[in-house]
Scaffold this motif. Structure first.
Motif, PDB file in Angstrom:
ATOM      1  N   LYS A   1      -5.464   5.459   5.491  1.00  0.00           N
ATOM      2  CA  LYS A   1      -6.138   4.609   4.500  1.00  0.00           C
ATOM      3  C   LYS A   1      -5.363   3.308   4.307  1.00  0.00           C
ATOM      4  CE  LYS A   1      -8.103   4.657  -0.175  1.00  0.00           C
ATOM      5  NZ  LYS A   1      -7.579   3.319  -0.550  1.00  0.00           N
ATOM      6  N   CYS A   2      -4.033   3.397   4.229  1.00  0.00           N
ATOM      7  CA  CYS A   2      -3.215   2.190   4.067  1.00  0.00           C
ATOM      8  C   CYS A   2      -3.398   1.250   5.253  1.00  0.00           C
ATOM      9  CB  CYS A   2      -1.736   2.549   3.928  1.00  0.00           C
ATOM     10  SG  CYS A   2      -1.217   2.874   2.225  1.00  0.00           S
TER      11      CYS A   2
ATOM     12  N   GLU B   1      -8.212  -4.727   6.475  1.00  0.00           N
ATOM     13  CA  GLU B   1      -9.309  -5.350   5.724  1.00  0.00           C
ATOM     14  C   GLU B   1      -8.839  -6.562   4.926  1.00  0.00           C
ATOM     15  OE1 GLU B   1     -11.454  -2.584   3.282  1.00  0.00           O
ATOM     16  OE2 GLU B   1     -11.836  -1.210   4.946  1.00  0.00           O
ATOM     17  N   LYS B   2      -7.598  -6.490   4.438  1.00  0.00           N
ATOM     18  CA  LYS B   2      -7.057  -7.596   3.633  1.00  0.00           C
ATOM     19  C   LYS B   2      -6.473  -8.719   4.480  1.00  0.00           C
ATOM     20  CE  LYS B   2      -6.337  -4.701  -0.404  1.00  0.00           C
ATOM     21  NZ  LYS B   2      -5.394  -3.933  -1.248  1.00  0.00           N
TER      22      LYS B   2
ATOM     23  N   CYS C   1       0.860  -1.181   0.000  1.00  0.00           N
ATOM     24  CA  CYS C   1       0.000   0.000   0.000  1.00  0.00           C
ATOM     25  C   CYS C   1       0.897   1.232   0.000  1.00  0.00           C
ATOM     26  CB  CYS C   1      -0.919   0.015   1.219  1.00  0.00           C
ATOM     27  SG  CYS C   1      -2.152   1.340   1.129  1.00  0.00           S
TER      28      CYS C   1
ATOM     29  N   ASN D   1      -5.929   0.942   7.291  1.00  0.00           N
ATOM     30  CA  ASN D   1      -7.254   0.322   7.229  1.00  0.00           C
ATOM     31  C   ASN D   1      -7.350  -0.710   6.109  1.00  0.00           C
ATOM     32  OD1 ASN D   1      -8.716   1.566   9.395  1.00  0.00           O
ATOM     33  ND2 ASN D   1      -8.754   3.475   8.236  1.00  0.00           N
ATOM     34  N   ASP D   2      -6.773  -0.397   4.939  1.00  0.00           N
ATOM     35  CA  ASP D   2      -6.806  -1.334   3.808  1.00  0.00           C
ATOM     36  C   ASP D   2      -6.113  -2.654   4.157  1.00  0.00           C
ATOM     37  OD1 ASP D   2      -8.154   0.503   2.303  1.00  0.00           O
ATOM     38  OD2 ASP D   2      -6.460   1.029   0.991  1.00  0.00           O
TER      39      ASP D   2
END
Length: 356
Positions: A58-59, A65-66, A47, A61-62
């Motif tokens: 954002k990174c 999520e992954k 990310c 959280n991403d």
């Protein structure tokens, strides 16, 4: 098995894709030759963030999520945005260079390199080796950094028999020359700068004007080619460099590093920022080598917390232990050791010795 990697790329001010390239080269090598982690190939989930809170958040959280098993960062100024999110999801965060307080103290973080305490200790060792009695550090003063360096540095230098003076440089000062002139008025025998690349450049330029012959000790940020091209290699070569990477020696681990970068990232310089991405990835692999059974966030975290004297990849003999023993006041720091050596005409420290 997914491992997250937060890369500093695409920002208007700073973009260092070489960090990612070094990590990707290491993953290719490990998957082809070492079986990944616990026999499972690594899928590097990258990310890109721009060294500001929005993209960094954002990174984080991403990657949560992954469902990555760990999050790696070679080094960022955005640890305070990233770590709480990652740690809150039970995912270990591993950085090479911890900067923020949360990276240095969170039970869910591991900062592999010696960071600020190790850098200051290496500077004091360098000053003592050159028989200096007085030393001045020009310190970028964001977040009270100048006061922190003073509190930490004075006793460390005192232990080496060197008197330390710290001169804070406020962030964004257009011309630090008056501060530099004042800092050099006591005629210190040695100087260094602890700051970002832009401040390194402006302060060292002012030093060259005010006292070009004073002995200098350079940290890695100040040896970035963008800095040395402006201040001139004449101001750098022959000085002492502090580093956590043995780029060029014939030690097997350094030879392996160069061969992996040349094989899997042939357009990337071995003496640049690729080393930090490589080191943080390979260090995780080494620290996780004893995992039996499933490789999970919990098993990686447990493996990190029980590491003792693991050799830092391409670290010139530096070892790390993430059990909290390296720097008791900063439990996440995994090593007290750095390397010092004379800087060659390419701006790279060589003939390195371990300090700390």
């Amino acid at each position: 098995m997914k491992i997250g990697f937060i890369s500093t790329e695409g920002g208007a001010v700073v973009s260092i894709p070489q960090m990612r390239e070094g990590a990707e080269a290491a993953v290719e090598y490990v998957n082809k030759n070492g079986g990944g982690i616990g026999g499972r190939p690594i899928e590097l989930v990258v990310c890109k963030q721009q060294e500001e809170p929005t993209s960094a958040t954002k990174c984080a959280n991403d990657l949560v999520e992954k469902k990555v098993a760990a999050v790696l960062s070679p080094g960022t100024s955005q640890g305070s945005a990233i770590v709480p999110i990652v740690a809150g999801a039970g995912i270990p965060y591993v950085t090479l260079n911890g900067v923020s307080a949360v990276e240095l103290t969170s039970p869910d973080a591991a900062a592999l390199s010696a960071g600020l305490p190790g850098t200051i200790t290496a500077m004091a060792t360098a000053a003592k080796s050159k028989n200096m009695k007085t030393f001045t550090i020009f310190a970028s003063d964001g977040g009270g950094m100048g006061a922190m360096i003073n509190a930490m540095g004075v006793p460390i230098f005192q232990g080496a028999g060197v008197e330390l003076k710290v001169v804070p440089i406020a962030l964004g000062v257009p011309d630090p020359t008056p501060l530099v002139t004042s800092g050099l008025s006591t005629k210190p025998e040695g100087v260094s700068v602890i700051a970002d690349a832009a401040t390194c450049t402006s302060v060292y330029k002012a030093i060259q004007v005010t006292d070009p012959n004073v002995q200098k000790v350079f940290i890695p940020v100040c040896l970035d080619p963008n800095v040395t091209e402006i201040i001139g290699m004449d101001a750098v070569a022959g000085s002492i460099g502090v580093t956590a990477t043995d780029y060029l020696s014939d030690k097997p681990d350094s030879v392996l590093y160069r061969s992996i970068i040349q094989a899997y990232a042939p357009k990337t310089a071995v003496t640049g920022a690729a080393s930090s991405g490589y080191q943080v990835l390979m260090a995780l692999v080494r620290a996780s080598s004893g995992i039996q059974g499933d490789v999970t966030s919990a098993s990686i975290k447990q493996s990190l917390k029980t590491t003792k004297n693991v050799e830092m990849p391409a670290g010139g003999g530096i070892t790390f232990s993430c059990d909290g023993s390296a720097a008791p006041q900063m439990a996440s720091i995994c090593s007290s050791q750095m390397l010092i050596g004379e800087i060659n005409d390419q701006g790279v420290p060589v003939n390195l010795q371990v300090t700390g």
